[in-house]
Design an enzyme around this catalytic site. Structure first.
Site, PDB file in Angstrom:
ATOM      1  N   TYR A 268       0.847  -1.198   0.000  1.00 57.28           N
ATOM      2  CA  TYR A 268       0.000   0.000   0.000  1.00 57.28           C
ATOM      3  C   TYR A 268       0.881   1.245   0.000  1.00 57.28           C
ATOM      4  CZ  TYR A 268       0.925  -0.596   5.021  1.00 57.28           C
ATOM      5  OH  TYR A 268       1.538  -0.789   6.238  1.00 57.28           O
TER       6      TYR A 268
ATOM      7  N   ASP B 234      -2.133  -2.050  22.331  1.00 59.82           N
ATOM      8  CA  ASP B 234      -1.490  -3.363  22.342  1.00 59.82           C
ATOM      9  C   ASP B 234      -1.021  -3.785  23.726  1.00 59.82           C
ATOM     10  OD1 ASP B 234      -1.886  -3.883  19.691  1.00 59.82           O
ATOM     11  OD2 ASP B 234       0.124  -3.328  19.044  1.00 59.82           O
TER      12      ASP B 234
END
Length: 226
Positions: A46, A125
């Site tokens: 990307y 996270d």
């Protein structure tokens, strides 16, 4: 904070590298995400830096027995993993165009563990590490922060007990959504790595759904409001 909670290695390694868009033919540098799925592996590319560069991420099985999360990768190892004719030329071209790779071990955290202790709360996270196959690790951290801020602003917090209760409320509000995203990421990884008849059925399903309906399946993620 919670030494008994240990990260779990997924058995997967993410190889990450970047390249200048000028290194590729124009048709492979448009502003879009490209995904190739294959037996036990997948490749994502990307644009970044205003489409001046392409970020390439290859996911393959592997082992990890070193401290830390990342290490330099030998491109020959990765090229060998994608060398078979099952992988189309554009995917192999992307891999060959990257000059330097780093290997990242993919770890997750167990569901249902504690996020708060007294006046301290974890988010992102640190609280709920997940696989990157829903591209929502950072997104969940931002959502956590929004809910945490809203929770802390909703009532008077003048004592440590009130603060601890507010932090627990934040964790309670977030658990079910985060767990759903974690499960989605795991399921995506399984779907991406199918082979044989299962992979053929997957491809036919995606083709039948079409791009609009496929994207609409993610509305529950992107339409979220605090």
């Amino acid at each position: 904070m919670f030494p008994a909670v240990q990260p779990r290695f997924s058995g997967l390694i993410a190889w990450r590298g970047t390249l200048d868009a000028t290194q590729l033919p124009r048709e492979y540098t448009s502003r879009r995400i490209q995904l190739w799925m294959g037996p036990n592996a997948h490749l994502v590319a990307y644009p970044i830096s205003g489409a001046r560069q392409i970020n390439v991420v290859a996911i393959v099985p592997g082992t990890w027995n070193r401290p830390g999360w990342s290490a330099a990768g030998d491109e020959r190892e990765l090229k060998a993993a994608f060398a078979t004719s099952q992988w189309p030329g554009p995917a192999r071209m992307m891999i060959g165009a990257v000059d330097s790779w780093r290997r990242w071990a993919l770890f997750t955290g167990p569901e249902g563990c504690e996020w708060t202790s007294g006046a301290i709360a974890l988010l992102g996270d640190a609280a709920h590490a997940m696989l990157p196959f829903a591209a929502q690790g950072a997104g969940m951290a931002i959502e956590d922060a929004a809910v945490l801020a809203k929770t802390l602003s909703e009532g008077p917090i003048e004592t440590a007990t009130q603060l601890a209760a507010a932090l627990k409320r934040y964790a309670r509000l977030r658990r079910s959504r985060v767990a759903r995203v974690q499960r989605t990421a795991r399921r995506n990884g399984t779907i991406y790595h199918l082979n044989g008849a299962a992979a053929f059925a997957r491809d036919m399903f995606i083709k039948a759904m079409g791009p609009r309906r496929m994207l609409a399946r993610q509305d529950w993620i992107y339409d979220w409001r605090a």
